[in-house]
Design a protein around this motif. Structure first.
Motif, PDB file in Angstrom:
ATOM      1  N   GLY A 254       0.830  -1.195   0.000  1.00  8.13           N
ATOM      2  CA  GLY A 254       0.000   0.000   0.000  1.00  8.13           C
ATOM      3  C   GLY A 254       0.865   1.245   0.000  1.00  8.13           C
ATOM      4  O   GLY A 254       2.064   1.190   0.279  1.00  8.13           O
ATOM      5  N   ILE A 255       0.246   2.376  -0.332  1.00  9.17           N
ATOM      6  CA  ILE A 255       0.951   3.664  -0.335  1.00  9.17           C
ATOM      7  C   ILE A 255       0.110   4.710   0.373  1.00  9.17           C
ATOM      8  O   ILE A 255      -1.088   4.532   0.597  1.00  9.17           O
ATOM      9  CB  ILE A 255       1.279   4.153  -1.767  1.00  9.17           C
ATOM     10  N   HIS A 256       0.761   5.821   0.696  1.00  3.59           N
ATOM     11  CA  HIS A 256       0.030   6.986   1.189  1.00  3.59           C
ATOM     12  C   HIS A 256       0.638   8.237   0.578  1.00  3.59           C
ATOM     13  O   HIS A 256       1.856   8.391   0.535  1.00  3.59           O
ATOM     14  CB  HIS A 256       0.090   7.089   2.710  1.00  3.59           C
ATOM     15  N   LEU A 257      -0.223   9.108   0.082  1.00  2.25           N
ATOM     16  CA  LEU A 257       0.217  10.417  -0.394  1.00  2.25           C
ATOM     17  C   LEU A 257       0.633  11.250   0.805  1.00  2.25           C
ATOM     18  O   LEU A 257      -0.096  11.348   1.796  1.00  2.25           O
ATOM     19  CB  LEU A 257      -0.917  11.114  -1.148  1.00  2.25           C
ATOM     20  N   LEU A 258       1.825  11.839   0.719  1.00  4.14           N
ATOM     21  CA  LEU A 258       2.368  12.589   1.848  1.00  4.14           C
ATOM     22  C   LEU A 258       3.233  13.729   1.306  1.00  4.14           C
ATOM     23  O   LEU A 258       4.123  13.491   0.486  1.00  4.14           O
ATOM     24  CB  LEU A 258       3.215  11.657   2.712  1.00  4.14           C
ATOM     25  N   PRO A 259       3.000  14.971   1.733  1.00  6.38           N
ATOM     26  CA  PRO A 259       3.759  16.105   1.195  1.00  6.38           C
ATOM     27  C   PRO A 259       5.139  16.270   1.831  1.00  6.38           C
ATOM     28  O   PRO A 259       5.537  17.366   2.207  1.00  6.38           O
ATOM     29  CB  PRO A 259       2.843  17.296   1.486  1.00  6.38           C
ATOM     30  N   PHE A 260       5.876  15.154   1.928  1.00  9.99           N
ATOM     31  CA  PHE A 260       7.235  15.219   2.466  1.00  9.99           C
ATOM     32  C   PHE A 260       8.224  15.615   1.373  1.00  9.99           C
ATOM     33  O   PHE A 260       9.375  15.955   1.651  1.00  9.99           O
ATOM     34  CB  PHE A 260       7.643  13.856   3.056  1.00  9.99           C
ATOM     35  N   ALA A 261       7.777  15.551   0.106  1.00 11.60           N
ATOM     36  CA  ALA A 261       8.629  15.884  -1.036  1.00 11.60           C
ATOM     37  C   ALA A 261       7.725  16.134  -2.235  1.00 11.60           C
ATOM     38  O   ALA A 261       6.506  15.928  -2.172  1.00 11.60           O
ATOM     39  CB  ALA A 261       9.610  14.754  -1.329  1.00 11.60           C
TER      40      ALA A 261
ATOM     41  N   GLY B 153       9.197   7.555  -0.779  1.00  7.02           N
ATOM     42  CA  GLY B 153       9.884   7.284   0.468  1.00  7.02           C
ATOM     43  C   GLY B 153       9.541   5.908   1.006  1.00  7.02           C
ATOM     44  O   GLY B 153       8.401   5.454   0.887  1.00  7.02           O
ATOM     45  N   TYR B 154      10.519   5.243   1.584  1.00 10.03           N
ATOM     46  CA  TYR B 154      10.297   3.925   2.170  1.00 10.03           C
ATOM     47  C   TYR B 154      10.999   3.849   3.524  1.00 10.03           C
ATOM     48  O   TYR B 154      11.930   4.615   3.805  1.00 10.03           O
ATOM     49  CB  TYR B 154      10.831   2.821   1.247  1.00 10.03           C
ATOM     50  N   HIS B 155      10.552   2.921   4.346  1.00  8.88           N
ATOM     51  CA  HIS B 155      11.221   2.688   5.632  1.00  8.88           C
ATOM     52  C   HIS B 155      10.974   1.247   6.027  1.00  8.88           C
ATOM     53  O   HIS B 155       9.831   0.775   6.036  1.00  8.88           O
ATOM     54  CB  HIS B 155      10.687   3.619   6.710  1.00  8.88           C
TER      55      HIS B 155
ATOM     56  N   SER C  33       4.530  -4.181   2.880  1.00  4.24           N
ATOM     57  CA  SER C  33       5.297  -2.945   2.763  1.00  4.24           C
ATOM     58  C   SER C  33       4.365  -1.796   2.412  1.00  4.24           C
ATOM     59  O   SER C  33       3.546  -1.899   1.498  1.00  4.24           O
ATOM     60  CB  SER C  33       6.393  -3.068   1.699  1.00  4.24           C
ATOM     61  N   TYR C  34       4.527  -0.711   3.148  1.00  5.48           N
ATOM     62  CA  TYR C  34       3.689   0.479   3.028  1.00  5.48           C
ATOM     63  C   TYR C  34       4.640   1.654   2.830  1.00  5.48           C
ATOM     64  O   TYR C  34       5.496   1.915   3.674  1.00  5.48           O
ATOM     65  CB  TYR C  34       2.892   0.624   4.318  1.00  5.48           C
ATOM     66  N   PHE C  35       4.524   2.341   1.700  1.00  5.91           N
ATOM     67  CA  PHE C  35       5.486   3.394   1.413  1.00  5.91           C
ATOM     68  C   PHE C  35       4.771   4.681   1.017  1.00  5.91           C
ATOM     69  O   PHE C  35       3.531   4.718   0.929  1.00  5.91           O
ATOM     70  CB  PHE C  35       6.511   2.950   0.364  1.00  5.91           C
ATOM     71  N   PHE C  36       5.541   5.736   0.803  1.00  6.69           N
ATOM     72  CA  PHE C  36       4.971   7.078   0.700  1.00  6.69           C
ATOM     73  C   PHE C  36       5.282   7.722  -0.648  1.00  6.69           C
ATOM     74  O   PHE C  36       6.392   7.599  -1.173  1.00  6.69           O
ATOM     75  CB  PHE C  36       5.501   7.950   1.841  1.00  6.69           C
ATOM     76  N   ILE C  37       4.292   8.428  -1.157  1.00  9.56           N
ATOM     77  CA  ILE C  37       4.389   9.113  -2.439  1.00  9.56           C
ATOM     78  C   ILE C  37       4.390  10.618  -2.202  1.00  9.56           C
ATOM     79  O   ILE C  37       3.412  11.172  -1.675  1.00  9.56           O
ATOM     80  CB  ILE C  37       3.204   8.747  -3.368  1.00  9.56           C
TER      81      ILE C  37
END
Length: 394
Positions: free
Chosen positions: A162-169, A175-177, A347-351
């Motif tokens: 899965g992913i989540h939209l995130l205004p980190f960039a 982004g992954y962790h 795995s859950y990462f960020f867009i």
């Protein structure tokens, strides 16, 4: 297949955006997403897939059976909105007073629908089965993911993404962790019963406000003196209901709090120390306490091996829209994707989705939250790359 899938997604960029705007205009609160669920189910009507509705509530599972046998994976996107009055001024702003998509779930659903449709058209080339989870109720306890897991319909799934939209960039950055990535959370309610009385004669009463005020201060020592400084933990007392009359000593007060932790061991430590502190408040102030402590979403744990594979697949994408793949730190918000991650290695990462020209973006759950819609195609491509990488499709 990978090149073909990316081209199909690029050709449907405008459709993804149009879907996002439709959901953005027509938000529905957690566990009340009847029209949204119906719209999603109708999208798959007539397509060569199995669609199961009302899963754990308003959830939907779309099963894409590949042309060859193989492992089953699942892809998740949530679709509920928040009780927030939108203040973006967008031409497609929410039409529902006090309800809005201020977390990006409208975008999650839009990209997933188009990606799923593309995978359906190419399913004969897939050596396995893909389950698309359109999930309700992420924003509200107990979380839609819990009911979907308990339905048993994912019992054959080997891995979940899965992913989540995130205004980190900006759009194009992923982004992954690995390991613990999102905090778990718990709800706390404490009712303190003292003895009411006249403000001029405190010796004849037992002031519950004094006991409550002491608790508010003392509870922070759990974080500062009982939790390892290298561990992540937060206790927030967000409500102190002690309103009364200025010259009357309250006989009872009610406090409510939000508790966050990054690991299961920290969760257990906080719960133990909190209960011990409440017993101490009773003894010190001669009051009676009713404590409600309800663990909610668990910490979200990204399987390190699966997450490293995701990193490798994305770094090897060689795609003009995926510009950077980088490791990012854990984040403090919670997400019920954690239930899936407890079920199978996930795995859950960020867009990244910071709007163009914005240096200091407002984050999710803010009434002015918005995204760069270019991030929607990035999300679709990123998850598409993961699917192709998983099944070895070139």
């Amino acid at each position: 297949m990978k090149s073909k899938l990316m081209q199909m997604l690029e050709s449907r960029r405008d459709e993804i955006i149009a879907l996002r705007r439709h959901f953005h205009e027509n938000p529905e609160l957690s566990f009340h997403e009847e029209e949204t669920a119906r719209y999603i189910a109708d999208f798959y009507r007539g397509k060569d897939v199995d669609v199961q509705t009302n899963v754990g509530g308003n959830g939907i599972i779309v099963t894409i059976k590949g042309g060859r046998p193989g492992k089953t994976i699942a892809l998740r996107a949530d679709f509920d909105a928040l009780p927030i009055q939108e203040e973006t001024g967008l031409p497609f702003a929410s039409k529902v007073p006090g309800v809005s998509h201020m977390c990006g779930h409208d975008g999650h659903t839009a990209y997933m629908m188009v990606l799923a449709d593309c995978l359906i058209q190419m399913k004969d080339e897939i050596p396995g089965t893909i389950k698309i989870i359109h999930q309700h109720g992420e924003e509200l306890t107990p979380g839609g993911a819990k009911g979907i897991v308990e339905s048993g319909l994912l019992s054959d799934v080997s891995n979940l993404f899965g992913i989540h939209l995130l205004p980190f960039a900006s759009a194009g950055t992923i982004g992954y962790h690995a390991g613990y990535t999102c905090t778990g959370r718990a709800y706390m309610k404490l009712v303190i019963h003292g003895t009411g009385g006249h403000g001029s004669s405190p010796h004849l009463a037992n002031d519950s406000i004094v006991a409550g005020a002491n608790f508010v201060t003392a509870v922070q020592t759990i974080i500062s003196r009982r939790i390892n400084p290298f561990d992540v933990a937060v206790i927030t007392i967000g409500s102190f209901d002690g309103k009364g009359t200025f010259n009357v000593i309250k006989d009872s007060v009610t406090l409510e709090g939000d508790i966050r932790y990054l690991t299961d061991s920290t969760k257990e430590k906080i719960e133990f120390e909190l209960k011990r502190l409440v017993r101490g408040i009773e003894e010190e102030f001669g009051v009676k306490c009713e404590l409600t402590y309800t663990p909610d979403y668990p910490p979200l744990y990204n399987d390190p091996q699966v997450t490293d594979k995701v990193r490798q697949w994305l770094e090897a994408a060689n795609d003009k829209d995926i510009k950077e793949v980088k490791e990012c730190p854990p984040i403090s918000p919670s997400d019920d994707f954690a239930y899936y991650a407890k079920m199978v290695p996930s795995s859950y990462f960020f867009i990244g989705c910071t709007p163009k020209g914005v240096e200091k973006p407002v984050y999710n759950h803010n009434p002015k939250f918005d995204i760069d819609e270019d991030a929607l195609l990035v999300a679709a491509k990123a998850v598409g790359q993961v699917v192709c990488g998983y099944y070895g499709l070139e």
